[in-house]
Scaffold this active site. Structure first.
Site, PDB file in Angstrom:
ATOM      1  CE  LYS A 118      -2.455   1.555   3.780  1.00 54.27           C
ATOM      2  NZ  LYS A 118      -1.875   2.905   4.002  1.00 54.27           N
ATOM      3  CD  GLU A 120      -0.052   7.567   3.969  1.00 51.52           C
ATOM      4  OE1 GLU A 120       0.186   8.793   3.936  1.00 51.52           O
ATOM      5  OE2 GLU A 120      -0.069   6.909   5.028  1.00 51.52           O
ATOM      6  CD  GLU A 187      -6.454   7.495   7.641  1.00 53.78           C
ATOM      7  OE1 GLU A 187      -5.631   6.846   6.958  1.00 53.78           O
ATOM      8  OE2 GLU A 187      -6.283   7.763   8.854  1.00 53.78           O
TER       9      GLU A 187
HETATM   10  O1  KIV Z   1      -1.121   2.425   8.694  1.00 47.57           O
HETATM   11  C1  KIV Z   1      -2.291   2.037   8.797  1.00 47.57           C
HETATM   12  O2  KIV Z   1      -2.661   1.309   9.736  1.00 47.57           O
HETATM   13  C2  KIV Z   1      -3.244   2.465   7.778  1.00 47.57           C
HETATM   14  C3  KIV Z   1      -4.672   2.193   8.051  1.00 47.57           C
HETATM   15  C4  KIV Z   1      -5.153   3.042   9.136  1.00 47.57           C
HETATM   16  C5  KIV Z   1      -5.505   2.284   6.836  1.00 47.57           C
HETATM   17  O3  KIV Z   1      -2.870   3.024   6.811  1.00 47.57           O
END
Ligand code: KIV
Length: 282
Positions: A118, A120, A187
């Site tokens: 993931k 951002e 988010e």
């Molecule tokens: O780092 C994390 O836990 C996240 C979630 C809150 C989506 O990005």
């Protein structure tokens, strides 16, 4: 030797196909034990860089390193048998260029064995997401409130309240989906924006503080079970008070040790009866 696994791992394609179907159930996990406990109840486990704040006591997620994410990613993989495991790319490991992002994401994929990563960002990260997905690295996007940009965004606050910001975040979500992300975290956004994004993009939206209008939900597990209580955001529902239970257990243990009530005879090892000992006559 059979090469078949007992249980089947959920893939990013399974997650992607759930768009508009049963809500996706997602939680964070940082350790093998937590992953074991959550695996049966979840479609996706995120090794989130929130571990910097929750496990390491940092003030934000910026100090988290790639080595920390890899170590926790490996632990979660050992504890999970069916959930789709995704590892967060920490601050500084992907923003510089698509090539740097690929090098670091490939290291995560190889060393952890997770299903994807993931990262951002919205329009500014689209070319990086495209670069990664075209080279075999599945990407979970993350739009709206971006914890790694907390210093430029003016702190942790909900997003999309004014129409200019809502339009920008919708454009981010569209860019992330068009670049090839298999799903995206949304988010800290107001409900109408989360709904608009979910109706617009062809991939699942996974909300955190973004209303039920998303295709799924994610929370930080330690928030949900009352283990991380420094700050409880409005969008968290507490399902347990484990922090209080641990503190109570430690108090009871401390009182027992100080009074001599623990350990009791039932916690002590006994000698073998004399007849059973090696030096007893036959
Ligand atoms: O780092 C994390 O836990 C996240 C979630 C809150 C989506 O990005």
């Amino acid at each position: 030797m059979s090469t078949h696994r007992e249980s089947k791992k959920t893939t990013v394609i399974d997650i992607q196909r759930q768009k508009g179907g049963a809500p996706l159930v997602c939680l964070t996990a940082y350790t093998s034990l937590t992953a074991q406990l959550l695996d049966d109840s979840t479609d996706l486990l995120l090794v989130g860089d929130s571990l910097g704040m929750v496990l390491y006591g940092l003030g934000d997620t910026l100090g988290v390193t790639l080595d920390m994410m890899i170590a926790h990613g490996k632990a979660v993989m050992r504890g999970s048998s069916t959930a789709c495991v995704i590892v967060d790319m920490p601050f500084g490991s992907y923003q510089e260029s698509p090539e740097v992002a690929f090098r670091n994401a490939a290291r995560v994929m190889k060393e952890v064995g997770c299903a994807g990563i993931k990262l951002e960002g919205g329009t500014e990260m689209a070319s990086t997401i495209e670069f990664l997905t075209h080279r075999g690295i599945p990407v979970l996007g993350h739009v709206g409130l971006l914890p790694q940009s907390v210093h430029t965004a003016g702190g942790f606050r909900s997003h999309g309240k004014d129409s200019g910001e809502a339009t920008r975040i919708l454009a981010d979500a569209v860019a992330v989906a068009e670049a090839g992300a298999f799903a995206m975290v949304v988010e800290g956004t107001v409900e109408p924006l989360a709904r608009r994004i979910t109706e617009t993009v062809p991939v699942p939206t996974i909300g955190i503080g973004a209303s039920p209008a998303c295709d799924g939900q994610i929370l930080v597990t330690e928030d949900l079970v009352g283990l991380f209580t420094d700050f409880t955001p409005k969008f968290v529902k507490r399902y347990a008070e484990l922090g209080q239970q641990i503190a109570d257990a430690a108090k009871a243990y401390s009182a027992d040790v100080r009074s001599g009530a623990f350990p009791g005879p039932e916690h002590c090892f006994a000698m073998r009866p004399a007849a059973d000992t090696d030096d007893a006559p036959d």
